[in-house]
Design a protein around this motif. Sequence first.
Motif, PDB file in Angstrom:
ATOM      1  N   GLY A  89       5.380  87.566  50.189  1.00 61.03           N
ATOM      2  CA  GLY A  89       6.234  88.271  49.240  1.00 61.03           C
ATOM      3  C   GLY A  89       7.575  87.601  49.063  1.00 61.03           C
ATOM      4  N   VAL A  90       8.081  87.669  47.849  1.00 61.07           N
ATOM      5  CA  VAL A  90       9.443  87.238  47.541  1.00 61.07           C
ATOM      6  C   VAL A  90      10.150  88.478  47.007  1.00 61.07           C
ATOM      7  CG1 VAL A  90      10.902  85.684  46.195  1.00 61.07           C
ATOM      8  CG2 VAL A  90       8.660  84.898  47.009  1.00 61.07           C
ATOM      9  N   TRP A  91      11.333  88.729  47.540  1.00 60.87           N
ATOM     10  CA  TRP A  91      12.034  89.982  47.268  1.00 60.87           C
ATOM     11  C   TRP A  91      13.459  89.732  46.807  1.00 60.87           C
ATOM     12  CZ3 TRP A  91       8.862  94.079  47.858  1.00 60.87           C
ATOM     13  CH2 TRP A  91       7.701  93.860  48.586  1.00 60.87           C
ATOM     14  N   GLU A  92      13.905  90.559  45.880  1.00 65.44           N
ATOM     15  CA  GLU A  92      15.306  90.587  45.480  1.00 65.44           C
ATOM     16  C   GLU A  92      15.944  91.760  46.207  1.00 65.44           C
ATOM     17  OE1 GLU A  92      17.035  89.964  41.254  1.00 65.44           O
ATOM     18  OE2 GLU A  92      16.605  92.107  41.484  1.00 65.44           O
ATOM     19  N   MET A  93      17.032  91.476  46.905  1.00 68.07           N
ATOM     20  CA  MET A  93      17.685  92.476  47.732  1.00 68.07           C
ATOM     21  C   MET A  93      19.077  92.770  47.182  1.00 68.07           C
ATOM     22  SD  MET A  93      15.221  92.500  49.959  1.00 68.07           S
ATOM     23  CE  MET A  93      15.758  93.346  51.419  1.00 68.07           C
ATOM     24  N   ASP A  94      19.472  94.032  47.212  1.00 68.45           N
ATOM     25  CA  ASP A  94      20.831  94.411  46.846  1.00 68.45           C
ATOM     26  C   ASP A  94      21.706  94.213  48.088  1.00 68.45           C
ATOM     27  OD1 ASP A  94      23.245  95.594  46.266  1.00 68.45           O
ATOM     28  OD2 ASP A  94      22.366  97.470  45.514  1.00 68.45           O
ATOM     29  N   PRO A  95      22.530  93.168  48.126  1.00 72.82           N
ATOM     30  CA  PRO A  95      23.325  92.889  49.327  1.00 72.82           C
ATOM     31  C   PRO A  95      24.231  94.048  49.743  1.00 72.82           C
ATOM     32  CG  PRO A  95      23.422  91.031  47.812  1.00 72.82           C
ATOM     33  CD  PRO A  95      22.742  92.162  47.087  1.00 72.82           C
TER      34      PRO A  95
ATOM     35  N   GLU B   9      22.715  97.177  55.160  1.00 72.58           N
ATOM     36  CA  GLU B   9      22.620  97.986  56.377  1.00 72.58           C
ATOM     37  C   GLU B   9      21.473  98.986  56.280  1.00 72.58           C
ATOM     38  OE1 GLU B   9      25.665 100.899  58.580  1.00 72.58           O
ATOM     39  OE2 GLU B   9      26.493  98.910  58.116  1.00 72.58           O
ATOM     40  N   ALA B  10      21.344  99.659  55.151  1.00 78.48           N
ATOM     41  CA  ALA B  10      20.247 100.612  54.952  1.00 78.48           C
ATOM     42  C   ALA B  10      18.904  99.891  54.924  1.00 78.48           C
ATOM     43  CB  ALA B  10      20.460 101.389  53.656  1.00 78.48           C
ATOM     44  N   GLN B  11      18.877  98.703  54.332  1.00 81.76           N
ATOM     45  CA  GLN B  11      17.635  97.929  54.279  1.00 81.76           C
ATOM     46  C   GLN B  11      17.201  97.502  55.678  1.00 81.76           C
ATOM     47  OE1 GLN B  11      18.873  94.928  51.528  1.00 81.76           O
ATOM     48  NE2 GLN B  11      18.592  96.255  49.759  1.00 81.76           N
ATOM     49  N   GLN B  12      18.147  97.109  56.512  1.00 85.40           N
ATOM     50  CA  GLN B  12      17.817  96.713  57.884  1.00 85.40           C
ATOM     51  C   GLN B  12      17.249  97.899  58.655  1.00 85.40           C
ATOM     52  OE1 GLN B  12      17.724  93.652  59.217  1.00 85.40           O
ATOM     53  NE2 GLN B  12      16.852  94.591  61.041  1.00 85.40           N
TER      54      GLN B  12
ATOM     55  N   ALA C 280      12.656 100.527  45.319  1.00 81.65           N
ATOM     56  CA  ALA C 280      13.788 100.600  44.390  1.00 81.65           C
ATOM     57  C   ALA C 280      14.910 101.469  44.952  1.00 81.65           C
ATOM     58  CB  ALA C 280      13.326 101.126  43.035  1.00 81.65           C
ATOM     59  N   ARG C 281      14.546 102.581  45.585  1.00 80.72           N
ATOM     60  CA  ARG C 281      15.566 103.452  46.173  1.00 80.72           C
ATOM     61  C   ARG C 281      16.340 102.747  47.285  1.00 80.72           C
ATOM     62  NH1 ARG C 281      11.838 107.474  44.879  1.00 80.72           N
ATOM     63  NH2 ARG C 281      10.682 107.347  46.828  1.00 80.72           N
ATOM     64  N   SER C 282      15.732 101.757  47.900  1.00 82.57           N
ATOM     65  CA  SER C 282      16.389 100.998  48.970  1.00 82.57           C
ATOM     66  C   SER C 282      17.097  99.749  48.458  1.00 82.57           C
ATOM     67  CB  SER C 282      15.349 100.580  50.012  1.00 82.57           C
ATOM     68  OG  SER C 282      14.774 101.706  50.613  1.00 82.57           O
TER      69      SER C 282
END
Length: 94
Positions: free
Chosen positions: A6-12, A16-19, A76-78
């Motif tokens: 998978g390749v993902w776009e993350m909201d920097p 913290e919530a993503q981790q 998306a919520r994350s």
Amino acid sequence: MYAVVGVWEMDPARGEAQQSALEGIVAGVSQLPGLVKGYWSDCEDPARSHTFIVFSDREAALAFADSVRGNIANQARSGVRNISLDIVAVKATT
């Protein structure tokens, strides 16, 4: 063996919530049938991430990929968006 790459776009701004969410994801994936090994990575670009989840057989990889694709709303919520999700045959390991 087969892997789901998978390749993902993350909201920097939501790192913290993503981790925190990742800890739950890893725990859940570790219980999946056919799992060989999973890798979650950060890139130098904090807005991008890659995953490489290896399964013993194609059916297990397909089931996992279907589950990931069915979880778009939670992603998306994350602050996570899937750019690509491929099922690949693992040809060699070291």
